[in-house]
Design a protein around this motif. Structure first.
Motif, mmCIF file in Angstrom:
data_model
loop_
_atom_site.group_PDB
_atom_site.id
_atom_site.type_symbol
_atom_site.label_atom_id
_atom_site.label_comp_id
_atom_site.label_asym_id
_atom_site.label_seq_id
_atom_site.Cartn_x
_atom_site.Cartn_y
_atom_site.Cartn_z
ATOM 1 N N TYR A 359 11.479 36.841 17.858
ATOM 2 C CA TYR A 359 12.779 36.282 18.238
ATOM 3 C C TYR A 359 12.828 35.780 19.684
ATOM 4 O O TYR A 359 13.782 35.094 20.058
ATOM 5 C CB TYR A 359 13.875 37.339 18.039
ATOM 6 C CG TYR A 359 14.145 37.632 16.585
ATOM 7 C CD1 TYR A 359 14.781 36.698 15.769
ATOM 8 C CD2 TYR A 359 13.739 38.832 16.013
ATOM 9 C CE1 TYR A 359 15.022 36.957 14.435
ATOM 10 C CE2 TYR A 359 13.977 39.107 14.675
ATOM 11 C CZ TYR A 359 14.616 38.164 13.885
ATOM 12 O OH TYR A 359 14.847 38.421 12.557
ATOM 13 N N ASP A 418 16.056 33.822 19.142
ATOM 14 C CA ASP A 418 17.425 34.334 19.204
ATOM 15 C C ASP A 418 17.490 35.273 20.399
ATOM 16 O O ASP A 418 17.008 36.410 20.342
ATOM 17 C CB ASP A 418 17.775 35.076 17.905
ATOM 18 C CG ASP A 418 19.234 35.509 17.846
ATOM 19 O OD1 ASP A 418 19.763 35.927 18.889
ATOM 20 O OD2 ASP A 418 19.824 35.453 16.752
ATOM 21 N N ASP A 420 19.869 36.875 21.876
ATOM 22 C CA ASP A 420 20.629 38.125 21.717
ATOM 23 C C ASP A 420 19.777 39.183 21.019
ATOM 24 O O ASP A 420 19.762 40.357 21.422
ATOM 25 C CB ASP A 420 21.909 37.874 20.917
ATOM 26 C CG ASP A 420 22.936 37.063 21.699
ATOM 27 O OD1 ASP A 420 22.877 37.083 22.944
ATOM 28 O OD2 ASP A 420 23.788 36.412 21.059
ATOM 29 N N LYS A 421 19.061 38.757 19.970
ATOM 30 C CA LYS A 421 18.183 39.704 19.277
ATOM 31 C C LYS A 421 17.031 40.123 20.179
ATOM 32 O O LYS A 421 16.595 41.282 20.153
ATOM 33 C CB LYS A 421 17.665 39.095 17.981
ATOM 34 C CG LYS A 421 18.725 38.982 16.888
ATOM 35 C CD LYS A 421 18.136 38.466 15.584
ATOM 36 C CE LYS A 421 19.196 38.435 14.496
ATOM 37 N NZ LYS A 421 18.654 37.942 13.194
ATOM 38 N N ALA A 423 17.105 40.502 23.406
ATOM 39 C CA ALA A 423 17.619 41.515 24.335
ATOM 40 C C ALA A 423 17.747 42.873 23.637
ATOM 41 O O ALA A 423 17.405 43.921 24.208
ATOM 42 C CB ALA A 423 18.968 41.071 24.890
ATOM 43 N N GLU A 424 18.218 42.846 22.389
ATOM 44 C CA GLU A 424 18.389 44.087 21.615
ATOM 45 C C GLU A 424 17.044 44.765 21.357
ATOM 46 O O GLU A 424 16.880 45.969 21.604
ATOM 47 C CB GLU A 424 19.078 43.759 20.291
ATOM 48 C CG GLU A 424 19.190 44.935 19.330
ATOM 49 C CD GLU A 424 19.687 44.506 17.957
ATOM 50 O OE1 GLU A 424 19.555 45.310 17.005
ATOM 51 O OE2 GLU A 424 20.186 43.365 17.818
#
Length: 641
Positions: A359, A418, A420-421, A423-424
């Motif tokens: 990602y 992605d 955001d993914k 970072a997660e």
């Protein structure tokens, strides 16, 4: 030179007096063009040598050798099976027994066209015996038959247990006793598989199922067949050799005794051995070849950036091949002192860590090393190649995979990045791996060849990794190997991540998916050579590979419903991608300037047969990029129809 015969093409080539449209689009008409503007004598260049003239003993795709011998089954420009030496074929209900009914009247000839014998079912016995005999063929071409045909593995091991003298003396009696091949008459060949094999008709294009005449072996001697020369070969394909000079050039001409009188062929095809695509381009500009083929990245950039160049509008996108590329993880890495690299092995076993790659990577600059004009066009989201096979309604198999992983290249979604993914998963990986004692940034070792182009590609990929994931998270160390990546890098297991491509051996998803399976006994490039999964000590990672393998095997066991089988294989493929066992990246195609309608050729998805020079549509004054694009669109429309 082994043969003094020469045609006008070779004579003119060597004396340097060729005149054709390559000297200028508005220049003289080619000496090798017909009145209707078609190429009659094709003259091209190749960076590949012919390592052997024995088609069974080549580790590479057959190339020009596929023009010398016909297979049971061929394919058309859409990769659809078509009759060849087998006029028809059938299978039983569970697809374990396949019967091929041979074409009568086909003959073997020598390079001068002299009759040598009839092509009969016995030739397939001798062909398979040669492949499976350890002492005759040195284990080349054995992976597929040993995994598919009843008794093939046992016969291979039997011959291996013999002395060389005993093995070379074998005929086909023991093969018939041990292996699932029968010849009930002179024009019928029957194969019995270990398990259901729904894709066997696509295997019938493979080299291990090519015919070999006993008379050929008797004539040259079994001990000499591996090192056979072209003027000693027997031919039953569309062309024979005319002249050649080792590592310099080879010229082939039509086989006048060829059974298919309707097929169109060139008067001659001459191939010059060159050291690079740039050299081929220079030969083209000098009027020494009329088919320049693939262009280097630097040539593409030069021509596309210069609108005044006479060749600017002719730089056309090549048809995609069967090769798909990806990012592969080594799950059992060693340091250069041959001790386990604990930090890397712990990190790569963490799924959150692997998902950061999936990602997080912005691959645009990496893609630009492959296609500088349109980088995103090379992106490919599946393990399997496009055009490999289709559902009953014509839908390409890869669309099933794309639906499952939510990847939509048709509408421009070429990236699964992605942030955001990322970072997660990055936060989760750092927390979990820190608790396991892993030190950040995690060191990634990659190895390139010493050539400038390879170093440049790996340098750019290093920048992609560090820019996308952050140097607080990973740090890439680039190395170069000296001569052999296999012995210096893969076998030592010194690398963390590898960039590699693979081309299917037959027209079924299994040819790709099996490379990631954990039950291939060392014969899977993806899980064995790159992944070292058998040496992985993390139980969860091994369990993921085993679960994927089980899904593949259960899907492959589905009989009588090809769509259901493809759907189950797609689910297995999506499982591998979702758990990031590896990361598909792209399908290489490149650019070329061509007098050949690439979409009239045998499908490039079939690596065995794609270089057979039959039924090629040509244009002596060359196709523009716009014309090639129109031909591509028509081809796609035809495949969907």
């Amino acid at each position: 030179m082994k043969n003094s015969k020469m045609k006008k093409a070779m004579a003119l080539l060597l004396t340097g007096v060729i005149a054709f449209a390559g000297n200028g689009i508005d220049g003289t008409v080619s000496a090798y063009a017909s009145e209707n503007n078609e190429i009659t004598d094709l003259i091209q260049a190749s960076t590949s040598s012919i390592s052997t003239w024995c088609i069974y003993h080549s580790k590479d795709k057959p190339g020009v050798l596929a023009n010398f011998v016909d297979p049971l089954v061929t394919v058309d420009e859409y990769n659809t099976p078509q009759p060849c030496l087998a006029e028809s074929w059938s299978t039983n209900e569970d697809e374990t027994v396949w019967t091929f009914y041979l074409r009568e009247g086909v003959t073997w000839v020598d390079y001068e066209g002299n009759y040598k014998g009839d092509v009969t079912s016995e030739d397939w016995l001798y062909g398979l015996e040669w492949v499976l005999n350890f002492w005759k063929n040195d284990s080349f071409q054995t992976t597929l038959p040993m995994s598919i045909l009843q008794g093939a593995q046992d016969y291979y091991e039997y011959t291996k247990s013999l002395t060389e003298e005993e093995a070379l003396a074998l005929g086909v009696d023991k093969l018939q006793e041990m292996v699932g091949i029968e010849t009930p008459d002179s024009y019928t060949v029957v194969y019995t598989c270990i398990n259901s094999c729904a894709y066997f008709e696509s295997l019938a294009t493979s080299v291990f199922l090519f015919p070999l005449a006993k008379g050929q072996l008797d004539e040259v001697g079994v001990e000499n067949y591996k090192s056979i020369e072209p003027d000693e070969l027997w031919y039953c394909g569309p062309y024979t050799i005319e002249s050649w000079e080792d590592d310099n050039y080879w010229t082939i001409v039509p086989n006048e005794a060829y059974w298919d009188t309707e097929v169109s062929r060139f008067d001659s095809v001459t191939t010059l051995k060159v050291d690079s695509t740039d050299t081929a381009w220079e030969l083209f500009l000098n009027g020494e070849i009329n088919y320049p083929g693939a262009l280097s990245t630097s040539t593409v950039n030069l021509l596309l950036s210069d609108s005044t160049s006479e060749w600017h509008d002719y730089v056309a996108k090549s048809a995609a091949s069967s090769v798909t590329w990806g990012i592969f993880f080594n799950y059992a890495k060693n340091k250069e002192d041959d001790t386990p690299d604990t930090d890397w092995n712990t990190a790569v076993a963490n799924e959150n860590f692997r998902k950061c790659f999936y990602y997080g990577l912005d691959l645009y600059n990496y893609y630009a090393t492959i296609d500088p004009a349109n980088p995103e066009s090379v992106a490919h989201g599946a393990l399997t190649s496009s055009g490999l096979c289709s559902l009953s309604d014509g839908t390409d198999y890869t669309s099933l995979v794309y639906d499952l992983i939510d990847y939509d290249p048709v509408n421009g979604d070429y990236s699964h990045q992605d942030l955001d993914k990322l970072a997660e998963y990055k936060a989760a990986a750092i927390e979990e791996l820190s608790a396991q004692g892993v030190t950040f940034p995690i060191q990634i070792d990659m190895y390139s060849a010493s050539t400038q182009s390879s170093v440049d590609t790996y340098t750019i990929f290093k920048e992609v990794l560090e820019d996308s994931l952050g140097t607080d998270f990973v740090q890439v160390n680039l190395h170069t190997y000296i001569s052999s990546k296999l012995s210096e890098v893969y076998n030592t297991s010194y690398f963390s991540v590898e960039l590699q491509g693979y081309g299917g051996l037959y027209s079924d998803p299994l040819t790709f998916l099996s490379q990631l399976c954990s039950d291939m006994s060392g014969n899977a490039e993806w899980s064995d050579m790159y992944g070292h999964v058998s040496d992985c000590t993390d139980e969860e990672t091994v369990a993921l590979f085993d679960e994927f393998t089980q899904m593949v095997r259960e899907a492959d066991a589905i009989t009588g419903d090809s769509d259901a089988r493809y759907e189950a294989l797609a689910e297995a493929e999506a499982f591998a991608i979702e758990h990031v066992l590896m990361i598909p990246t792209h399908a290489r195609s490149g650019y070329e300037i061509t007098p050949v309608n690439t979409y009239s050729k045998i499908s490039r998805v079939n690596d065995t047969l794609c270089e057979r020079y039959i039924n090629w549509e040509t244009k002596a004054d060359y196709y523009t990029a716009a014309e090639i694009e129109s031909l591509r669109e028509a081809h796609l429309a035809g495949s969907e129809g």
